[in-house]
Scaffold this active site. Structure first.
Site, PDB file in Angstrom:
ATOM      1  N   CYS A 198       0.803  -1.226   0.000  1.00  0.00           N
ATOM      2  CA  CYS A 198       0.000   0.000   0.000  1.00  0.00           C
ATOM      3  C   CYS A 198       0.834   1.273   0.000  1.00  0.00           C
ATOM      4  O   CYS A 198       0.293   2.359  -0.209  1.00  0.00           O
ATOM      5  CB  CYS A 198      -0.953  -0.011   1.192  1.00  0.00           C
TER       6      CYS A 198
ATOM      7  N   LYS B  47     -10.307   7.141   0.291  1.00  0.00           N
ATOM      8  CA  LYS B  47     -10.599   5.701   0.207  1.00  0.00           C
ATOM      9  C   LYS B  47     -12.092   5.390   0.371  1.00  0.00           C
ATOM     10  O   LYS B  47     -12.553   4.341  -0.055  1.00  0.00           O
ATOM     11  CB  LYS B  47      -9.743   4.930   1.209  1.00  0.00           C
TER      12      LYS B  47
ATOM     13  N   HIS C  95      -9.728   1.228  -1.477  1.00  0.00           N
ATOM     14  CA  HIS C  95      -8.277   1.223  -1.290  1.00  0.00           C
ATOM     15  C   HIS C  95      -7.648   0.622  -2.543  1.00  0.00           C
ATOM     16  O   HIS C  95      -7.759  -0.578  -2.787  1.00  0.00           O
ATOM     17  CB  HIS C  95      -7.933   0.402  -0.050  1.00  0.00           C
TER      18      HIS C  95
ATOM     19  N   PHE D  28       0.990  -2.648   5.164  1.00  0.00           N
ATOM     20  CA  PHE D  28       1.236  -3.853   5.946  1.00  0.00           C
ATOM     21  C   PHE D  28       2.722  -4.171   5.779  1.00  0.00           C
ATOM     22  O   PHE D  28       3.244  -4.117   4.669  1.00  0.00           O
ATOM     23  CB  PHE D  28       0.434  -5.025   5.385  1.00  0.00           C
TER      24      PHE D  28
ATOM     25  N   HIS E 228      -3.575   8.557   4.427  1.00  0.00           N
ATOM     26  CA  HIS E 228      -3.700   7.160   4.016  1.00  0.00           C
ATOM     27  C   HIS E 228      -5.110   6.685   4.355  1.00  0.00           C
ATOM     28  O   HIS E 228      -5.734   6.009   3.540  1.00  0.00           O
ATOM     29  CB  HIS E 228      -2.640   6.319   4.716  1.00  0.00           C
TER      30      HIS E 228
ATOM     31  N   GLU F 284      -2.653   7.650  12.496  1.00  0.00           N
ATOM     32  CA  GLU F 284      -2.238   8.643  11.503  1.00  0.00           C
ATOM     33  C   GLU F 284      -2.546  10.062  11.973  1.00  0.00           C
ATOM     34  O   GLU F 284      -1.729  10.975  11.796  1.00  0.00           O
ATOM     35  CB  GLU F 284      -2.920   8.361  10.154  1.00  0.00           C
TER      36      GLU F 284
END
Lengths: 363, 431
Positions: free
Chosen positions: B176, B349, B354, B413, B317, B328
């Site tokens: 990502c 998103k 995503h 991740f 994000h 975040e």
């Protein structure tokens, strides 16, 4: 200005051993690690030879760490630990240590998918997507998705070694592994990190590995290898005798008809490496070739005035360890150059037309 | 070091493939998330996706087939198709054409590719075990989208082949955060003089059988109201329950200022700085204090000599997962300090889903539009901001706001974090 980044430690894992000096001696003496493939029936692929190092642990099925890391991650973890320790990276603030990795195609854990496919048959015994979505997918191990992401294995190494700085993961061929080394050296040279761990890993040889090579027409020309290599890098500030330094590099693209890069692209990568390193072709004592008998590569090497350098073809002995190959060659170049100081040019190419070169030196 | 500017934008998103039209739809609060179409009839457990509509995919395939050479068979892979389409748009926007470009590069984030369970199902023996010999005999039957036919480097290689690009061509595979890392790598390459321009960003699609259970297996998938799938992803909302997968591509032309000026290109924005960090915490969760994200943002600002006071917009994000969003926001507040109270922070998103390895490429295009047009996009589906998410999250619709500089965040991740700073281009700085 040349990069001038020092390699303070190297580590490798190959089918000819884990000690760079011993492996180099075996390569020079003509030893080979290539042998019939073990672990599955490869006869359908023409029973090619390969160089294997991975031994499946008995508790592999139940080991969550192995589930996340996969064999490729475990191999990289082993060399990373060694290079991190020997290179003194633990003394550098963790936010200032970078991690740059070339990661090959990861193992798709076919046995997991086989259980799910078996659980997703309809009344006629045929695979049914609806049956898969209705519950067959639950036979896939919940950690399977993570094992498919090469960056997760790299992140796990970062956790293990507490590395928190600049980073990058590139895939999936040898040129990506070499570019990862170059990106690490440039990051250190720019000051984006004070030190870096860099390298690559190629995963377990599976039917999928052979399938990919066969589909790309490479299976008959390349003996695949499992392996990993890593090195520790710091900015070069003193002239310790015997220190390997990364001086420059470059990468380029130019697909030939068939597979791999053309001679022009390889030439551009070599020219870029020599230019960044501020060295002439005549300073090169060794050229670590990507291919064994690749006419395009030989033509490019000759065109750059490198025909006088000693040609080294490690893949004839070690097999092709994919993204790990450049880091393995780097470790062997250090041994070679300590015996015969000068420069070495390490070459790496990918099947789609990418190619890269790295210039290193022991003064 | 050379200044690096943006001269072309190209996208493929669930809100369209034209940057201006998609930007308008995004500002208006429209959402491209819906019930799955391609795999919907088979009842996937993922019931909301940001999918490129089948008719759009068909149109892109027809477009890409024009002048296709040996790469024609590779267009079946959606990642490759989307990368080509977005690159075509970015190049056209920048006024660049296919040719011989030895000093240009391609650096694209890409997902790992599709492992196709159908390929495995064809090769089981009577006891349900995988039969390697049978597999070897059926290679010609492997799904065209299979990772074995379409590895991660394929999108970048196909783009480079199609447009005659002969410099560095690489695939970044940090999930990502891949697009942002590809953009950062490209920025460094152009800045150092290695290349004159680079097509950078990312492309991804995991709308395939195993991809559709990927986040379900990990427990990260959003709960979906079948009557309202568009509302499934709710970044920063108290009721957020997880992420919604999307597909697409975002590719831009990053170019040295000198090169852009020499050819009379229109300059859209400038890339000021880039930062990357590692969480070294947990594989699937950030540290609650967001320290890795904070470090990436701080490095990017320092790298670009941009003050927190200059930042008006953070393209977060913002996945809509329980742990990512508050971490975040904590990181944003730590980096921007007192200025965090006046900065617009939004996640796209909820609108796009995503887009995985393509997410930051599309988000980067939004940052460029924000500094160009002095407008910020909204956080779709945000109704009740969660405790701690007490910044301006731009609920509902986008709005006008002077934007001198914007941050583009992406986290993966594995713990890879990346942030890139986009700012208004001003010729005076070069004097």
């Amino acid at each position: 200005m040349a990069l001038d980044v020092a390699v303070t430690a190297t580590a490798l894992r190959t089918a000819l051993g884990d000690d760079p000096r011993e492996v180099w001696q075996r390569v020079v003496s003509g030893a080979t690690a290539l042998a019939p493939i073990e672990g599955f029936d490869a006869s359908g692929f023409g029973a090619p030879s390969a160089a294997q190092v991975w031994h499946e642990p008995e508790d592999a099925e139940d080991d969550p760490a192995l589930r996340i890391l996969g064999p490729h991650g475990r191999l990289f973890e082993a060399v990373s630990r060694a290079a991190h320790s020997a290179g003194g990276l633990a003394t550098v603030p963790r936010e200032r240590v970078g991690l740059f990795v070339g990661m090959g195609m990861v193992d798709a854990a076919v046995h997991d998918l086989a259980a799910a496919a078996q659980a997703s048959r309809d009344a006629t015994g045929a695979f049914s997507l609806s049956a898969f979505f209705a519950g067959g997918y639950r036979s896939v191990h919940p950690l399977w998705p993570l094992s498919m992401l090469g960056n997760v294995a790299v992140g796990q190494v970062a956790i293990d070694l507490d590395i928190r700085g600049d980073n990058l993961v590139l895939s999936a061929d040898a040129d990506a592994g070499l570019r990862a080394l170059l990106e690490a050296a440039r990051s250190v040279a720019r000051g984006d990190c004070d030190a870096a761990l860099a390298g690559g890993a190629s995963g377990r040889i599976t039917p999928a590995t052979l399938a990919r090579l066969a589909l790309e027409g490479q299976l008959l020309g390349v003996a695949p290898a499992e392996g990993a290599g890593a090195c520790a890098l710091v900015r070069h500030e003193s002239d310790v005798v015997g220190t390997l330094r990364i001086l420059g590099g470059g990468s380029a693209f130019g697909p030939r008809s068939g597979q791999g890069p053309d001679a022009a692209a390889m030439s551009r990568a070599m020219i870029a490496a020599l230019a960044e390193g501020q060295r002439s072709a005549s300073s090169c004592r060794f050229v670590f070739h990507h291919g064994a008998d690749d006419d395009e590569e030989l033509a490019a090497v000759a065109a750059q005035g490198l025909a006088g350098a000693r040609a080294v073809h490690t893949k004839r002995h070690l097999g092709h360890a994919g993204t790990a190959a450049p880091a393995i060659d780097l470790a062997l170049a250090q041994v070679a150059l300590r015996a015969e100081p000068g420069c070495a040019l390490i070459l790496a190419s990918g099947s789609r037309g990418g190619t890269a070169a790295l210039l290193v030196e022991v003064a | 070091m050379r200044r690096v500017v943006v001269t072309g934008l190209g996208i493929v998103t669930p809100l369209g493939c034209d940057i201006d039209a998609a930007w308008k739809r995004l500002l208006a609060g429209e959402r491209g998330v819906a019930a799955p179409q391609r795999l919907g009839p088979h009842g996937p457990p993922t019931r909301a996706v940001g999918e490129i509509a089948p008719e759009v995919v068909a149109a892109l395939r027809a477009e890409a087939a024009e002048g296709a050479g040996p790469d024609a068979a590779r267009l079946v892979d959606p990642r490759t198709l989307f990368a080509l389409a977005a690159s075509r748009r970015a190049l056209a926007h920048a006024g660049l054409e296919a040719g011989n470009h030895p000093r240009a590069g391609v650096m694209l984030g890409a997902g790992p590719g599709a492992s196709r369970i159908e390929d495995v199902a064809r090769c089981l023996d009577a006891d349900g075990r995988f039969d390697a010999v049978r597999f070897a005999g059926q290679l010609k039957d492997l799904e065209q989208e299979s990772i074995l036919r379409a590895p991660a480097e394929q999108p970048a290689a196909c783009v480079a082949s199609r447009y005659g690009i002969g410099g560095p061509v690489h695939a970044v595979t940090t999930a990502c955060s891949a697009s942002n890392q590809a953009l950062g790598m490209a920025w460094r390459s152009v800045r150092s003089g290695e290349t004159d321009w680079v097509l950078a960003g990312g492309s991804d699609s995991q709308i395939n059988p195993l991809g559709m259970v990927f986040f379900v297996l990990l427990g990260a998938s959003a709960q979906v109201d079948d009557d309202d799938p568009a509302s499934a992803c709710r970044p920063f909302d108290r009721r957020r329950s997880g992420l919604v997968m999307g597909e697409g591509a975002g590719v831009v032309v990053l170019e040295s200022l000198d090169h852009a000026r020499a050819r009379g290109a229109t300059i859209l924005a400038e890339v000021a700085g880039y930062g990357a960090s590692l969480d070294a915490f947990r594989t699937t969760a950030p540290p609650p204090d967001g320290r890795g994200a904070e470090e990436a943002m701080r490095y990017a600002l320092e790298d670009g000599a941009v003050s927190p006071a200059d930042v008006a917009f953070v393209n977060a994000h913002g996945t809509g997962t329980k742990r990512n969003d508050p971490a975040e926001i904590t990181a944003i507040k730590a980096v921007l300090g007192e200025h965090a109270a006046t900065v617009a922070v939004s996640s796209s998103k909820g609108a796009f889903g995503h887009l995985l390895s393509a997410a930051a490429g599309v988000a980067f295009c939004c940052c460029v539009k924000a500094v160009q047009e002095d407008a910020v996009p909204p956080t779709a589906n945000l109704e009740h901001p969660d405790r701690g998410c007490d910044v301006d999250l731009v609920p509902g619709r986008g709005r006008a706001l002077p934007v001198r500089a914007a941050l583009n965040n992406s986290f993966a991740f594995g713990g890879q974090n990346a942030c890139i700073v986009v700012k208004k281009y001003t010729a005076e700085e070069d004097a």
